[in-house]
Write an enzyme that holds these catalytic residues in place. Structure first.
Site, PDB file in Angstrom:
ATOM      1  N   SER A 240       0.856  -1.179   0.000  1.00 48.31           N
ATOM      2  CA  SER A 240       0.000   0.000   0.000  1.00 48.31           C
ATOM      3  C   SER A 240       0.894   1.231   0.000  1.00 48.31           C
ATOM      4  CB  SER A 240      -0.895   0.005   1.249  1.00 48.31           C
ATOM      5  OG  SER A 240      -0.091   0.109   2.424  1.00 48.31           O
ATOM      6  N   LYS A 241       0.276   2.406  -0.021  1.00 46.00           N
ATOM      7  CA  LYS A 241       1.064   3.643  -0.054  1.00 46.00           C
ATOM      8  C   LYS A 241       1.981   3.776   1.160  1.00 46.00           C
ATOM      9  CE  LYS A 241      -1.780   6.523  -3.067  1.00 46.00           C
ATOM     10  NZ  LYS A 241      -2.533   7.785  -3.200  1.00 46.00           N
ATOM     11  N   ARG A 242       1.529   3.263   2.306  1.00 50.70           N
ATOM     12  CA  ARG A 242       2.377   3.378   3.506  1.00 50.70           C
ATOM     13  C   ARG A 242       3.611   2.497   3.390  1.00 50.70           C
ATOM     14  NH1 ARG A 242       1.549  -0.790   7.339  1.00 50.70           N
ATOM     15  NH2 ARG A 242      -0.129  -2.213   6.747  1.00 50.70           N
ATOM     16  N   HIS A 243       3.553   1.461   2.540  1.00 51.88           N
ATOM     17  CA  HIS A 243       4.701   0.584   2.330  1.00 51.88           C
ATOM     18  C   HIS A 243       5.633   1.093   1.241  1.00 51.88           C
ATOM     19  CE1 HIS A 243       1.794  -2.709   3.812  1.00 51.88           C
ATOM     20  NE2 HIS A 243       2.717  -2.579   4.744  1.00 51.88           N
TER      21      HIS A 243
END
Length: 478
Positions: A240-243
């Site tokens: 995801s974007k946080r990754h």
């Protein structure tokens, strides 16, 4: 046989990191075998495809330095070829017209969900007499898929994978408005373009069974399929974007070098023994599909930072200075003349050894080209105050009398001054660093003075003596 691979993104957003890895694997495989790498923009979804997204894909691939052969192909521009293939299948009895209405299709899906079955077309028009066709319903064209037996894919990564044909329904080839579907367009394009190897994410594996049947119905040889496991976050969850599921341009803006990104993406799901640092030339020589892993790769920013640091340390100083120039000009709020840029170039060797990104490097290098008087951090101002103006004046005079201006000559003058003042070197070097950089952190101060040059060095010390330097609250770390 000439190997031909393709990267076929849909232009509905940025070039994300998984797509970039797919492009890299296709590019490497083609270059390894002396073949061709084709870029095909799958823009048949006209509602979601945008020119801006197409440009983002092109820009991302160019930044990664993944060159394609020939012009980028537009799938939408080939829609007549796709429709013609569907009509050939109709004539051969391998496709049929379906007059099911949207309401009927929704009722099929609802009933299947209620009965716990996958929602599939029930084949109601597969063998029905076209004379029964309602006059007011434009037909779709469906593929007459085999219902007996099974379809097997000999996947170069996943191994042999089989599905029963009764698990696959009759997919739509042409919508009721006559436009081709993705599944048809992909197969026709792969045939026309002579694609020999389809290397893509394993989220396309289920599509491959239907596409295999379509290749066979069109009388074409099957390409080699190679479905690569997806990229997950460090915690094993879907990326995801946080990754790090960002566009390639975001990594460029975060200060990563393209060669570092290529090396990092290569190691996400592919290995050559224990090698971690793999140049592009080595990657082309070594890359092959048997070394692609079957397990999902995990994205790790710490590893990316480490790799980027390695490539920064190896990079040419003039190239690095050119790459950070826009950021430095933004930091110092002025364009750099050639003298200032030259100073930046000379400063790279002492800075690039510790930087992890180009952003770090730009921030660390900005002091070399800041306009006088320098703004001081609070800690730097305190150091200068403790050192005292009399000593600073004496240091200024000692340096002004230097017969030559080199790193070793500056060091000799400073050491002679410290001995005369009965001080330890650090008690002089740190205030000098504050005067020359506005901070308490920098490369070796004698190196800094040599790069700044005699006039700039003496001018910055004079500014500190006159109190012309201002102060800022946050100490910058270089």
């Amino acid at each position: 046989m000439t190997v031909v691979t393709r990267f076929a993104p849909s232009p509905t957003g940025f070039l994300h990191i998984g797509g970039a890895r797919t492009a890299l694997f296709n590019w490497l495989y083609a270059r390894h075998h002396g073949g061709r790498f084709i870029l095909r923009i799958e823009d048949t979804d006209r509602a979601r495809s945008t020119p801006q997204a197409v440009q983002a894909i092109l820009d991302g691939l160019r930044w990664l330095e993944l060159d394609w052969d020939g012009e980028a192909e537009s799938q939408f521009a080939r829609r007549d070829r796709h429709a013609a293939a569907a009509h050939r299948l109709l004539e051969a009895g391998l496709a049929y017209r379906c007059y099911a209405t949207p309401a009927e299709l929704e009722e099929m899906r609802s009933r299947a969900r209620a009965e716990g079955r996958p929602p599939r077309y029930d084949g109601r028009w597969r063998d029905r007499d076209p004379a029964d066709a309602p006059a007011d319903v434009p037909p779709a064209v469906r593929f007459r898929a085999p219902t007996d037996g099974s379809t097997t894919i000999a996947d170069a990564v996943q191994g042999e994978v089989t599905v029963r044909n009764d698990q696959l329904d009759d997919m739509i080839l042409l919508r009721a408005d006559g436009t081709p579907t993705y599944m048809l367009s992909v197969v026709v394009d792969d045939i026309d373009m002579g694609i020999t190897h389809v290397i893509r994410g394993d989220d396309h594996l289920t599509n491959a069974f239907r596409q295999t049947q379509l290749f066979q119905a069109l009388g074409a040889a099957l390409p080699v399929f190679a479905h690569i496991p997806l990229i997950h976050g460090p915690d094993g969850a879907k990326l995801s974007k946080r990754h790090g599921a960002l566009g390639v341009e975001a990594y460029r803006d975060m200060g990563y070098l393209p060669e570092a990104m290529r090396n990092y993406l290569l190691r996400l799901g592919w290995a050559h023994g224990d090698d971690e640092i793999i140049s592009t030339e080595q990657a082309i020589a070594w890359f092959d599909l048997p070394e692609v892993g079957k397990s999902a790769a995990r994205f790790d920013f710490a590893k990316l930072d480490s790799l980027n640091g390695h490539y920064l340390r190896q990079a040419d100083a003039a190239r690095l200075a050119g790459l950070i120039r826009p950021a430095v000009e933004s930091l110092v709020a002025r364009p750099l003349d050639e003298a200032a840029f030259g100073r930046l170039v000379r400063g790279m060797p002492g800075l690039q050894q510790r930087a992890k990104t180009l952003v770090d490097l730009a921030q660390a290098a900005a002091f070399y080209v800041r306009q006088r008087p320098l703004e001081m951090t609070d800690k730097a101002a305190e150091l200068l105050a403790e050192f005292g103006s009399a000593r600073l004046q004496g240091l200024h005079e000692a340096l002004a009398g230097a017969a030559e201006w080199t790193e070793s000559a500056v060091e000799a003058e400073v050491r002679a001054f410290t001995e005369a003042e009965d001080l330890k070197l650090g008690k002089v070097a740190q205030p000098l660093r504050a005067a020359l950089t506005g901070s308490t952190m920098s490369p070796g101060i004698f190196e800094v003075a040599a790069i700044l040059g005699r006039d700039e060095t003496l001018g910055r010390i004079a500014d500190a003596l006159s109190g012309g330097a201002g102060s800022r609250d946050v100490d910058s770390s270089h």
